[in-house]
Scaffold this motif. Structure first.
Motif, PDB file in Angstrom:
ATOM      1  N   GLU A 417       0.842  -1.185   0.000  1.00 24.07           N
ATOM      2  CA  GLU A 417       0.000   0.000   0.000  1.00 24.07           C
ATOM      3  C   GLU A 417       0.891   1.252   0.000  1.00 24.07           C
ATOM      4  OE1 GLU A 417      -2.856  -0.071   3.154  1.00 24.07           O
ATOM      5  OE2 GLU A 417      -3.089  -2.262   3.048  1.00 24.07           O
ATOM      6  N   ASN A 418       0.577   2.178  -0.910  1.00 15.32           N
ATOM      7  CA  ASN A 418       1.335   3.426  -1.026  1.00 15.32           C
ATOM      8  C   ASN A 418       0.363   4.595  -1.080  1.00 15.32           C
ATOM      9  OD1 ASN A 418       4.324   2.517  -1.734  1.00 15.32           O
ATOM     10  ND2 ASN A 418       2.927   1.187  -2.870  1.00 15.32           N
ATOM     11  N   GLN A 419       0.575   5.543  -0.172  1.00 14.05           N
ATOM     12  CA  GLN A 419      -0.269   6.729  -0.112  1.00 14.05           C
ATOM     13  C   GLN A 419       0.627   7.972  -0.133  1.00 14.05           C
ATOM     14  OE1 GLN A 419      -2.818   6.999   3.315  1.00 14.05           O
ATOM     15  NE2 GLN A 419      -3.537   9.072   2.804  1.00 14.05           N
ATOM     16  N   PHE A 420       0.460   8.812  -1.159  1.00 15.33           N
ATOM     17  CA  PHE A 420       1.173  10.077  -1.279  1.00 15.33           C
ATOM     18  C   PHE A 420       0.199  11.189  -0.926  1.00 15.33           C
ATOM     19  CE2 PHE A 420       3.324   7.106  -4.032  1.00 15.33           C
ATOM     20  CZ  PHE A 420       4.671   7.349  -3.797  1.00 15.33           C
ATOM     21  N   GLN A 421       0.532  11.912   0.125  1.00 19.66           N
ATOM     22  CA  GLN A 421      -0.372  12.945   0.638  1.00 19.66           C
ATOM     23  C   GLN A 421       0.250  14.325   0.426  1.00 19.66           C
ATOM     24  OE1 GLN A 421      -1.411  12.486   4.738  1.00 19.66           O
ATOM     25  NE2 GLN A 421      -2.768  14.281   4.770  1.00 19.66           N
ATOM     26  N   LEU A 422      -0.512  15.204  -0.212  1.00 18.77           N
ATOM     27  CA  LEU A 422      -0.107  16.597  -0.415  1.00 18.77           C
ATOM     28  C   LEU A 422      -0.971  17.477   0.472  1.00 18.77           C
ATOM     29  CD1 LEU A 422       1.390  18.870  -1.897  1.00 18.77           C
ATOM     30  CD2 LEU A 422      -0.372  18.722  -3.692  1.00 18.77           C
ATOM     31  N   GLN A 423      -0.332  18.105   1.471  1.00 14.80           N
ATOM     32  CA  GLN A 423      -1.054  18.952   2.404  1.00 14.80           C
ATOM     33  C   GLN A 423      -1.105  20.363   1.831  1.00 14.80           C
ATOM     34  OE1 GLN A 423      -2.281  17.390   5.183  1.00 14.80           O
ATOM     35  NE2 GLN A 423      -3.509  19.230   5.602  1.00 14.80           N
ATOM     36  N   ILE A 424      -2.250  20.737   1.276  1.00 14.49           N
ATOM     37  CA  ILE A 424      -2.398  22.042   0.640  1.00 14.49           C
ATOM     38  C   ILE A 424      -2.526  23.140   1.680  1.00 14.49           C
ATOM     39  CG2 ILE A 424      -3.837  23.385  -0.932  1.00 14.49           C
ATOM     40  CD1 ILE A 424      -4.606  20.747  -2.272  1.00 14.49           C
ATOM     41  N   ALA A 430      -4.650  16.498  -0.661  1.00 16.28           N
ATOM     42  CA  ALA A 430      -4.905  15.650  -1.828  1.00 16.28           C
ATOM     43  C   ALA A 430      -4.126  14.351  -1.657  1.00 16.28           C
ATOM     44  CB  ALA A 430      -4.492  16.356  -3.110  1.00 16.28           C
ATOM     45  N   ASN A 431      -4.727  13.214  -2.073  1.00 17.06           N
ATOM     46  CA  ASN A 431      -4.117  11.906  -1.906  1.00 17.06           C
ATOM     47  C   ASN A 431      -4.032  11.173  -3.244  1.00 17.06           C
ATOM     48  OD1 ASN A 431      -3.746  12.123   0.834  1.00 17.06           O
ATOM     49  ND2 ASN A 431      -5.700  11.162   1.363  1.00 17.06           N
ATOM     50  N   LEU A 432      -2.951  10.422  -3.369  1.00 14.67           N
ATOM     51  CA  LEU A 432      -2.792   9.480  -4.472  1.00 14.67           C
ATOM     52  C   LEU A 432      -2.499   8.121  -3.859  1.00 14.67           C
ATOM     53  CD1 LEU A 432      -2.499   8.722  -7.454  1.00 14.67           C
ATOM     54  CD2 LEU A 432      -0.072   9.387  -7.280  1.00 14.67           C
ATOM     55  N   PHE A 433      -3.388   7.138  -4.154  1.00 15.26           N
ATOM     56  CA  PHE A 433      -3.300   5.822  -3.515  1.00 15.26           C
ATOM     57  C   PHE A 433      -2.993   4.768  -4.589  1.00 15.26           C
ATOM     58  CE2 PHE A 433      -5.006   1.951  -1.580  1.00 15.26           C
ATOM     59  CZ  PHE A 433      -4.428   2.023  -0.318  1.00 15.26           C
ATOM     60  N   LEU A 434      -1.890   4.028  -4.381  1.00 15.11           N
ATOM     61  CA  LEU A 434      -1.463   2.945  -5.267  1.00 15.11           C
ATOM     62  C   LEU A 434      -1.364   1.669  -4.454  1.00 15.11           C
ATOM     63  CD1 LEU A 434       1.399   4.816  -7.207  1.00 15.11           C
ATOM     64  CD2 LEU A 434      -1.019   4.588  -7.860  1.00 15.11           C
ATOM     65  N   TYR A 435      -2.039   0.599  -4.952  1.00 15.08           N
ATOM     66  CA  TYR A 435      -2.151  -0.619  -4.138  1.00 15.08           C
ATOM     67  C   TYR A 435      -2.000  -1.854  -5.035  1.00 15.08           C
ATOM     68  CZ  TYR A 435      -4.162  -3.774  -0.567  1.00 15.08           C
ATOM     69  OH  TYR A 435      -4.377  -4.775   0.338  1.00 15.08           O
TER      70      TYR A 435
END
Length: 465
Positions: A417-424, A430-435
């Protein structure tokens, strides 16, 4: 002739005149007689010269005896007198320096004053005080008062009213100094108030929670093990952490992860809402420190889902609450990760001995989860590795990853599980989830085989407390 010579000498004529006449006389005498008188004349000349020299020496000695000793004597006497004066002054100074002042004699030399002590002693039954000097001074003063009262000009009461004559002696001398900076006065500290001592036991528990509610675009492969399809949807997640660390040897970490995503699809005429993201997972780890960042670990992992899982235009239930339910218990070692100036943190768990338990409530799903026959449970043993890491790439971007691998020596399950979180902002992210996922216990797909994949991106509200 002789009488004439004596007369001349008595009159005070000098010997040169006499010798000139005598030499003239010798010219008239016989030659033999001349020599006789020449000797007489020479002797007389010598005597004359000797007498003259003696007179000169006598006059010189008289001058020395009269003038020179008198000056020297006067000068010597003046030196002696000066020395005597200096010696007397020195003796006085020495005596004054060595003298110890006795105040008891002060009244005898001060201006005549009537002191009360003398009269008090005279009227007292025991006039003596034991101090002979003081008693004698009092008697002398009383005798003066009685014989010459006219000399008494003052009394002791007036002296006391007048006070000290040199009060300025006791005044403090201060220097006049210009200060460039005047320090503030030191505040008076209040007296310490006794208080009761309260010892508070430290709290080793820490609680943390974060959650978000976001809209997303989702892609699901056709053979996804829980079903679903690519669509636009919304997802909400909540993670709770309750950890214990005694700062010595024992750690106890607990994490509860809840995630639920709902979607709608125009092509689906059977279901109005479907779940495309459904997770209920609990992880608990008990650690005993072995060395620095290494811990002996006992880990418990349990997970299932909230609701039923469907595919578009299909009424078959592909997953449900407790269908399946998986429990894993493993023992091994854990390594606490702390690198890149504490920007990379997390843990690595190596569990060579693990017990796997699977429960499926729905009978239609028993065979889909690798259970044969009419049994609802499956037990096996294997090995497990879990990595949970968080890397703060920048102040706004964070990467959270979880890698899980479990094998029972009959099948293998790998999840990443990979979650890239951009705290605006503080509340917008904003989140990008790759699984990606591999599971060979399920049916093989013609295109992807045992591999499965899920991806979504979202934008919405997030909050951490």
């Amino acid at each position: 002739m002789k009488s004439e010579k004596i007369k001349i000498c008595s009159r005070g004529y000098n010997f040169s005149f006499l010798i000139s006449h005598f030499s003239f006389y010798l010219l008239t005498l016989h030659p033999i007689m001349k020599y006789k008188y020449y000797f007489i004349l020479l002797a007389a000349f010598l005597v004359t010269v000797n007498v003259s020299a003696q007179r000169k020496n006598k006059r010189r000695s008289n001058i020395e005896k009269v003038d020179t000793p008198l000056v020297v004597k006067n000068y010597s006497d003046s030196l002696i007198v000066l020395r005597q004066q200096l010696d007397s002054i020195q003796r006085v100074n020495d005596s004054l320096r060595a003298e110890v002042t006795d105040g008891r004699y002060f009244r005898l030399f001060a201006p005549t004053t009537f002191y009360h002590s003398g009269a008090n002693k005279s009227l007292s039954l025991s006039p003596n005080t034991g101090d002979d000097v003081t008693d004698a001074v009092d008697q002398a003063m009383m005798s003066l008062y009685l014989r010459r009262p006219d000399l008494v000009k003052n009394n002791e009461s007036r002296l006391r009213e007048a006070g000290s004559l040199r009060e300025d002696v006791y005044q403090e001398l201060t220097q006049q100094v210009d200060l460039t900076e005047k320090a503030a006065p030191v505040p008076e500290e209040p007296e310490a108030v006794p208080v009761g001592l309260v010892v508070v036991k430290p709290n080793f528990w820490k609680f943390k929670a974060d959650g978000y509610l976001q809209f997303l675009q989702n892609y699901v492969s056709g053979n996804w093990y829980k079903g679903g399809e690519s669509n636009y949807s919304a997802v909400g997640a909540l993670t709770l952490d309750l950890n214990y660390n005694d700062k010595d040897r024992i750690t106890f970490d607990n994490k509860l992860e809840m995630k639920l995503g709902l979607q709608t699809s125009r092509t689906d005429t059977v279901h109005k809402f479907k779940t495309n993201n459904d997770l209920l997972r609990f992880t608990s780890k008990l650690g005993l420190q072995a060395h620095k960042r290494w811990y002996y670990t006992l880990q418990l992992l349990a997970y299932t889902q909230f609701a039923r899982g469907f595919k578009s235009n299909d009424e078959f239930v592909y997953s449900d609450f407790f269908s399946p339910f998986k429990l894993n218990v493993g023992i091994g070692m854990e390594y606490k990760v702390e690198a890149l100036n504490k920007k990379l943190t997390g843990s690595l768990n190596f569990l060579p001995f693990s017990f796997n338990f699977t429960y499926v409530g729905r009978e239609a799903l028993i065979s889909r989860n690798g259970i044969s026959g009419d049994h609802h449970t499956l037990e096996d043993f294997g090995s497990q590795f879990t990595a949970n890491l968080q890397w703060k790439l920048t102040d706004q971007v964070t990467w959270k990853t979880r890698f899980y691998a479990n094998t029972s020596y009959h099948s293998a399950l790998i999840e990443w599980e990979n979650q890239f979180q951009l705290q605006i902002s503080k509340y917008i992210s904003a989140n990008l989830f790759l699984y990606p996922r591999y599971d060979d216990s399920n049916m093989r797909d013609d295109e992807l085989g045992y591999f499965q994949f899920q991806e979504y991106s979202s934008l919405g509200i997030s909050y951490t407390f």
